[in-house]
Design a protein around this motif. Structure first.
Motif, PDB file in Angstrom:
ATOM      1  N   UNK A   1     -18.030  -9.614  -4.038  1.00  0.00           N
ATOM      2  CA  UNK A   1     -17.842 -10.569  -5.106  1.00  0.00           C
ATOM      3  C   UNK A   1     -16.458 -10.498  -5.680  1.00  0.00           C
ATOM      4  N   UNK A   2     -15.737 -11.599  -5.621  1.00  0.00           N
ATOM      5  CA  UNK A   2     -14.454 -11.686  -6.307  1.00  0.00           C
ATOM      6  C   UNK A   2     -13.419 -10.723  -5.814  1.00  0.00           C
ATOM      7  N   UNK A   3     -13.169 -10.686  -4.517  1.00  0.00           N
ATOM      8  CA  UNK A   3     -12.148  -9.789  -3.990  1.00  0.00           C
ATOM      9  C   UNK A   3     -10.812 -10.059  -4.643  1.00  0.00           C
ATOM     10  N   UNK A   4     -10.171  -9.010  -5.114  1.00  0.00           N
ATOM     11  CA  UNK A   4      -8.851  -9.159  -5.699  1.00  0.00           C
ATOM     12  C   UNK A   4      -7.823  -8.361  -4.968  1.00  0.00           C
ATOM     13  N   UNK A   5      -8.076  -8.034  -3.700  1.00  0.00           N
ATOM     14  CA  UNK A   5      -7.146  -7.208  -2.945  1.00  0.00           C
ATOM     15  C   UNK A   5      -5.767  -7.817  -2.894  1.00  0.00           C
TER      16      UNK A   5
ATOM     17  N   UNK B   1       4.786  -0.394  -9.140  1.00  0.00           N
ATOM     18  CA  UNK B   1       4.160  -1.230  -8.114  1.00  0.00           C
ATOM     19  C   UNK B   1       2.726  -0.769  -7.867  1.00  0.00           C
ATOM     20  N   UNK B   2       2.513   0.537  -7.869  1.00  0.00           N
ATOM     21  CA  UNK B   2       1.170   1.086  -7.696  1.00  0.00           C
ATOM     22  C   UNK B   2       0.305   0.820  -8.922  1.00  0.00           C
ATOM     23  N   UNK B   3       0.892   0.969 -10.096  1.00  0.00           N
ATOM     24  CA  UNK B   3       0.158   0.682 -11.336  1.00  0.00           C
ATOM     25  C   UNK B   3      -0.293  -0.775 -11.370  1.00  0.00           C
ATOM     26  N   UNK B   4       0.570  -1.652 -10.867  1.00  0.00           N
ATOM     27  CA  UNK B   4       0.278  -3.085 -10.826  1.00  0.00           C
ATOM     28  C   UNK B   4      -0.971  -3.364  -9.998  1.00  0.00           C
ATOM     29  N   UNK B   5      -1.149  -2.619  -8.908  1.00  0.00           N
ATOM     30  CA  UNK B   5      -2.346  -2.780  -8.078  1.00  0.00           C
ATOM     31  C   UNK B   5      -3.603  -2.542  -8.905  1.00  0.00           C
ATOM     32  N   UNK B   6      -3.627  -1.439  -9.624  1.00  0.00           N
ATOM     33  CA  UNK B   6      -4.802  -1.096 -10.437  1.00  0.00           C
ATOM     34  C   UNK B   6      -4.969  -2.082 -11.584  1.00  0.00           C
ATOM     35  N   UNK B   7      -3.868  -2.439 -12.232  1.00  0.00           N
ATOM     36  CA  UNK B   7      -3.941  -3.358 -13.367  1.00  0.00           C
ATOM     37  C   UNK B   7      -4.439  -4.732 -12.938  1.00  0.00           C
ATOM     38  N   UNK B   8      -4.045  -5.179 -11.744  1.00  0.00           N
ATOM     39  CA  UNK B   8      -4.514  -6.459 -11.212  1.00  0.00           C
ATOM     40  C   UNK B   8      -6.019  -6.416 -10.989  1.00  0.00           C
ATOM     41  N   UNK B   9      -6.512  -5.351 -10.365  1.00  0.00           N
ATOM     42  CA  UNK B   9      -7.948  -5.241 -10.129  1.00  0.00           C
ATOM     43  C   UNK B   9      -8.713  -5.112 -11.445  1.00  0.00           C
ATOM     44  N   UNK B  10      -8.125  -4.420 -12.410  1.00  0.00           N
ATOM     45  CA  UNK B  10      -8.746  -4.327 -13.734  1.00  0.00           C
ATOM     46  C   UNK B  10      -8.820  -5.715 -14.368  1.00  0.00           C
TER      47      UNK B  10
ATOM     48  N   UNK C   1      -2.518  -8.306 -15.682  1.00  0.00           N
ATOM     49  CA  UNK C   1      -1.781  -7.073 -15.393  1.00  0.00           C
ATOM     50  C   UNK C   1      -0.510  -7.009 -16.231  1.00  0.00           C
ATOM     51  N   UNK C   2       0.150  -8.157 -16.378  1.00  0.00           N
ATOM     52  CA  UNK C   2       1.339  -8.211 -17.222  1.00  0.00           C
ATOM     53  C   UNK C   2       1.023  -7.958 -18.681  1.00  0.00           C
ATOM     54  N   UNK C   3      -0.110  -8.471 -19.148  1.00  0.00           N
ATOM     55  CA  UNK C   3      -0.534  -8.233 -20.537  1.00  0.00           C
ATOM     56  C   UNK C   3      -0.714  -6.736 -20.780  1.00  0.00           C
ATOM     57  N   UNK C   4      -1.369  -6.082 -19.829  1.00  0.00           N
ATOM     58  CA  UNK C   4      -1.537  -4.631 -19.960  1.00  0.00           C
ATOM     59  C   UNK C   4      -0.186  -3.938 -20.072  1.00  0.00           C
TER      60      UNK C   4
END
Length: 305
Positions: free
Chosen positions: A64-68, A180-189, A230-233
């Motif tokens: 459901x809702x892949x955000x990869x 760049x790695x933090x962005x991955x997690x923040x995007x999925x969050x 992710x940018x808001x975070x």
């Protein structure tokens, strides 16, 4: 980004070293998930892979809702370095290696940030979970495989990550740096936030009722909003940013745009098959979140994107 203080109370699950996850796990997902995976599977596994995907989606309901972030490239699914070991609690899972610590720090920061944002707006927040796996794992939405890239499963509210993706992000995509790695997690969050707000369900319903092309367009808007979130975070943690972090984020967003990935994998761009947005769009919405720090500015569903 200066994140070195993950909360030991975050919800972490570790599937590494457990021999792979098979195809178990039943979970309804959005119809757009199929559209999102088709170009990814086609580019990596050919027509035979698409047939397998269709069978899996029909039987298990899919993710459901892949955000990869990596959809569309030519990933070689090498065994993860962590395949023989895993953590037994949050601390050991989060300190197993450098990638695990980065992921936990970013996840914990995003969790605290969004909990505060929801509290300020009078909305109810619930914490997702961070799930580590190596090579193959199992989610509430079905199989978790490294070739999918990081993703969020709304059925069990899990952010799934094989940390070997961080190496691919730096080495194949050229997106280096901790932000760049933090962005991955923040995007999925960000996808978790969409799930809590009911946005994901609305998009999934619209995708089921529309054409494949329209489903892709809705998927793009959903993904771009996750970039904005992710940018808001990041904006709410501006005091933790290093001078080069914003540029690292822009480089990552550029590297994983649909147009850039399609040029690399097939030599041409097919806009109707986009599922995550162009490089320029991803950069724009990440920057919109960074500049405003306001989730209300992340309305990717109104007007042009």
């Amino acid at each position: 980004m200066r994140l070195d203080d993950f909360d030991p109370n975050i919800n972490v699950e570790d599937q590494r070293g457990q021999g792979g996850g098979g195809l178990g796990g039943f979970g309804g997902g959005g119809g757009g998930m199929l559209f999102g995976l088709l170009p990814l599977v086609m580019s990596r596994f050919g027509c035979g892979g698409v047939v397998v995907l269709l069978i899996v989606m029909a039987v298990f309901g899919g993710l459901g809702g892949l955000g990869g972030l990596g959809g569309g490239g030519g990933h070689t699914n090498a065994p993860s370095e962590q395949s023989a070991s895993h953590g037994t609690d949050t601390k050991s899972s989060c300190t197993l290696d450098a990638g695990s610590k980065v992921a936990c720090n970013a996840f914990s920061s995003a969790d605290k940030t969004w909990a505060a944002i929801f509290q300020q707006s009078g909305q109810q927040f619930s914490q997702p979970k961070l799930v580590f796996y190596s090579g193959n794992g199992q989610s509430g939405c079905g199989a978790a495989q490294s070739a999918m890239g990081p993703f969020y499963c709304p059925e069990d509210r899990g952010i799934y990550l094989d940390t070997s993706f961080f190496d691919e992000l730096a080495n194949r995509f050229g997106a280096k740096g901790d932000f760049a790695q933090d962005y991955v997690i923040a995007h999925e969050f960000g996808h978790h936030i969409q799930n809590l707000l009911g946005t994901s369900d609305k998009v999934a319903q619209a995708e089921r009722q529309g054409s494949k092309t329209e489903g892709n367009r809705m998927s793009v808007r959903l993904e771009l909003q996750a970039d904005c979130f992710a940018g808001v975070w990041a904006a709410h943690n501006r005091d933790r940013l290093d001078p080069d972090d914003v540029q690292e984020g822009m480089t990552a967003a550029q590297a994983i745009g649909d147009d850039t990935l399609q040029k690399q994998s097939q030599g041409r761009v097919v806009p109707d098959s986009f599922t995550h947005g162009t490089s320029a769009q991803r950069q724009h919405w990440l920057k919109t979140g960074l500049d405003s720090g306001d989730p209300a500015q992340c309305d990717t569903f109104s007007g042009d994107i």
